[in-house]
Design an enzyme around this catalytic site. Structure first.
Site, PDB file in Angstrom:
ATOM      1  N   ARG A 403       7.401  -3.929  -3.923  1.00 43.52           N
ATOM      2  CA  ARG A 403       6.212  -4.315  -3.165  1.00 43.52           C
ATOM      3  C   ARG A 403       5.145  -4.735  -4.170  1.00 43.52           C
ATOM      4  O   ARG A 403       4.799  -3.967  -5.070  1.00 43.52           O
ATOM      5  CB  ARG A 403       5.681  -3.148  -2.325  1.00 43.52           C
ATOM      6  N   ARG A 433      10.839  -2.595   3.446  1.00 44.72           N
ATOM      7  CA  ARG A 433      10.509  -2.629   4.868  1.00 44.72           C
ATOM      8  C   ARG A 433       9.073  -3.055   5.131  1.00 44.72           C
ATOM      9  O   ARG A 433       8.137  -2.507   4.551  1.00 44.72           O
ATOM     10  CB  ARG A 433      10.786  -1.265   5.503  1.00 44.72           C
ATOM     11  N   HIS A 463      15.377  -0.032  -6.002  1.00 44.31           N
ATOM     12  CA  HIS A 463      14.093   0.638  -5.789  1.00 44.31           C
ATOM     13  C   HIS A 463      13.406   0.992  -7.105  1.00 44.31           C
ATOM     14  O   HIS A 463      12.233   1.340  -7.126  1.00 44.31           O
ATOM     15  CB  HIS A 463      14.316   1.903  -4.958  1.00 44.31           C
TER      16      HIS A 463
END
Length: 579
Positions: A403, A433, A463
């Site tokens: 992100r 998400r 991640h």
């Protein structure tokens, strides 16, 4: 939490007390009583978020903000967790987790917990926060409180700013209920009388476009102060008759639909992850309905009509005493200039070694730099990327992005590096998400600049937050790295507690090199020296380390485990911790 009856220091959740007369090594730690349901645990977390809004010592606008966060969290909970449970029911799944609760049992428990949470949210808003805000001259003026001057101004506002963008849709066999956008504000309007074609009118739907502000500030000429607001829903309620000339309006009831927002990509069938996700993003706004929110005055037959149309049951109906789009109140935080009602402004610091700026590469050669966010600034990480982009001796930059935000200074640096001719490899996790669309745009921008973009590994989430620079120094290549527990996002780095490490340690650099090779080429990596890698070595190593401390304790040696995690969901790790 309660103390185990015979194991000093062992802490269990209430209801999971160990049998007092049973030997520790004979216990079966796989029984369901030792596990808390994951979904119910998430709701408990959201209760703790709401508790921050209930705390009288918290600045008032921050309390309102926590209330809105709890509402946003609950939306996401229904969009993902409840939606997933409903899908399992639809395919006939009765499989249970370690807690041995079936999907139907979990949904029933969620209903009870969610009803309580929603009731707490609106009681807190109506009985505590709104009166406290009014005391501070921040008012939400309800329809029954409008003065004649306010009503006149709001009617004109409706006719000039609202009515032109509304498209009321009368319902008949040729025009059923239109597609309702996920979490949008809508109104169902019962009607009586003949329409323009001489037919009986019964129902219409009015959709509020997202371009309209949900809060309208009253001008000083008609307000009682600079911070008087009116809900858009109140304005539409008050003047909805203007949309139905010659037809009697019998009522107007706001409602909001929450839909399944999980993106589905078949890992075995997909041949282009980006295209597959782009296709799914378009349908996310219109996924299967999972929750219907209405005002409490919505007649039972009207609510039943909506439930039937969206294939929902009575247990999916939540009647709320206030605006159905509660999280839109968050706009007040930015609209109201009241620093006395907010947390004091905080300026993150920087480590002493970075005070005054300077060449990060020379500083990192002398020592590692550990950053503790949000107490310390994220700026050194951004500077690290931009210095590398401008440094002629930096040959390659490799980074994972999860992100970053739609406008990212980190991505700006990567784009500059690629345009300068450096080798730039970026592994973008498209399935972050609710950030998928932003990540697709970032990927496109990086590719247009000449960077090589890889979309993670299908079936797994990339991640890890890793950044590797390869620099030529005196004819020798040297690696510099940043590793972080957060995201490469300067705004969230000011909100969440995370660590970031800037290092030129050779072993770290070598491990990172191998990891990036694996992510791009999908080949096996040799045994890493410093890193534990999921899904290969992390899980087993954690179990081994927990058992090591268990053995230390059994032998009377000092033993300790400290863990900071977002969630604990792996059954074998939970069992090992109990042991």
């Amino acid at each position: 939490m309660i103390e185990g009856p015979y194991a000093p220091g062992l802490r269990l959740w209430p209801g999971a007390a160990l049998p007092a007369n049973e030997a520790m090594d004979s216990l079966n730690f796989k029984i369901p009583e030792y596990f808390i349901n994951r979904e119910l645990s998430l709701l408990s977390f959201n209760h703790r978020v709401l508790a921050q809004a209930e705390e009288a010592g918290t600045p008032l606008l921050e309390r309102l903000k926590f209330l809105c966060i709890s509402s946003t969290n609950l939306d996401e909970f229904f969009e993902i967790r409840v939606a997933g449970l409903k899908q399992r029911l639809e395919i006939g799944s009765t499989l249970s987790g370690p807690d041995e609760m079936t999907p139907q049992e979990v949904l029933s428990a969620i209903r009870a917990e969610a009803l309580e949470l929603v009731d707490m949210q609106y009681r807190l808003l109506n009985d505590v926060l709104m009166p406290a805000l009014a005391h501070e001259n921040i008012r939400f003026v309800r329809r029954h409180e409008w003065s004649d001057a306010q009503r006149a101004w709001l009617r004109e506002y409706f006719l000039e700013q609202v009515e032109p963008v509304l498209s009321p849709l009368g319902l008949d066999p040729a025009r059923p209920i239109p597609k309702i956008l996920n979490k949008s504000l809508n109104f169902i309007v019962p009607l009586s009388g003949k329409d323009a074609f001489g037919r009986n009118s019964s129902l219409a739907i009015v959709q509020a476009p997202r371009s309209l502000p949900r809060l309208i500030r009253l001008p000083s000429a008609v307000g009682n102060g600079p911070d008087d607001f009116v809900f858009l829903s109140s304005v539409i309620h008050a003047f909805v008759e203007e949309l139905f000339s010659g037809i009697e309006v019998l009522g107007c009831y706001q409602f909001r639909l929450t839909r399944n927002s999980e993106l589905f990509v078949d890992d075995e069938e997909v041949d282009d992850l980006l295209r597959a996700l782009e296709g799914e993003l378009a349908s996310r706004r219109y996924g299967a309905a999972v929750r219907l929110e209405t005002a409490p005055d919505c007649p039972a037959e009207t609510a039943r009509f909506l439930l039937d149309h969206f294939a929902l049951g009575v247990s999916d109906l939540y009647q709320v005493n206030g605006p159905v789009n509660l999280n839109r109140l968050l706009a007040v935080y930015d609209l109201v200039d009241r620093p006395d009602l907010k947390y004091r402004a905080f300026t993150p610091g920087v480590p002493q070694s970075l005070v005054g700026g300077g060449d990060l590469f020379s500083i990192m050669r002398r020592r590692d730099i550990l950053l503790s966010h949000p107490f310390q600034s994220f700026a050194p990480v951004v500077d690290f990327v931009h210095q590398a982009a401008a440094d002629p001796d930096v040959l390659a930059i490799k980074q994972t992005l999860y992100r970053t935000g739609p406008e990212s200074a980190v991505v700006d640096g990567l784009v500059a590096a690629a345009k300068a001719g450096k080798e730039v490899i970026v592994i973008i996790e498209l399935r972050a998400r609710f950030d998928e669309a932003d990540n697709i745009l970032l990927a496109t921008r990086l590719q247009e600049a000449g960077a090589h973009v890889v979309y993670g590994v299908v079936g797994f989430k990339t991640h890890a937050k890793m950044l590797l620079m390869v620099r030529r120094e005196n004819g020798v290549l040297r690696r510099y790295a940043h590793l972080g527990t957060g995201n490469y996002h300067p705004r969230t780095a000011r909100l969440y507690t995370d660590y970031g490490l800037l290092t030129s340690d050779e072993a770290f650099g070598n491990d990172l090199h191998e990891l990036f090779l694996q992510l791009t080429s999908l080949t096996r990596v040799p045994r890493l020296v410093k890193f534990l890698q999921s899904p290969f070595t992390l899980h087993g190593a954690l179990e081994e380390k927990i058992r090591r401390e268990t053995q230390h304790a059994a032998c009377g040696r000092p033993a300790r485990i400290i863990a900071k995690i977002n969630a604990l969901v792996e059954p074998t790790i939970i069992q090992t911790l109990y042991e």
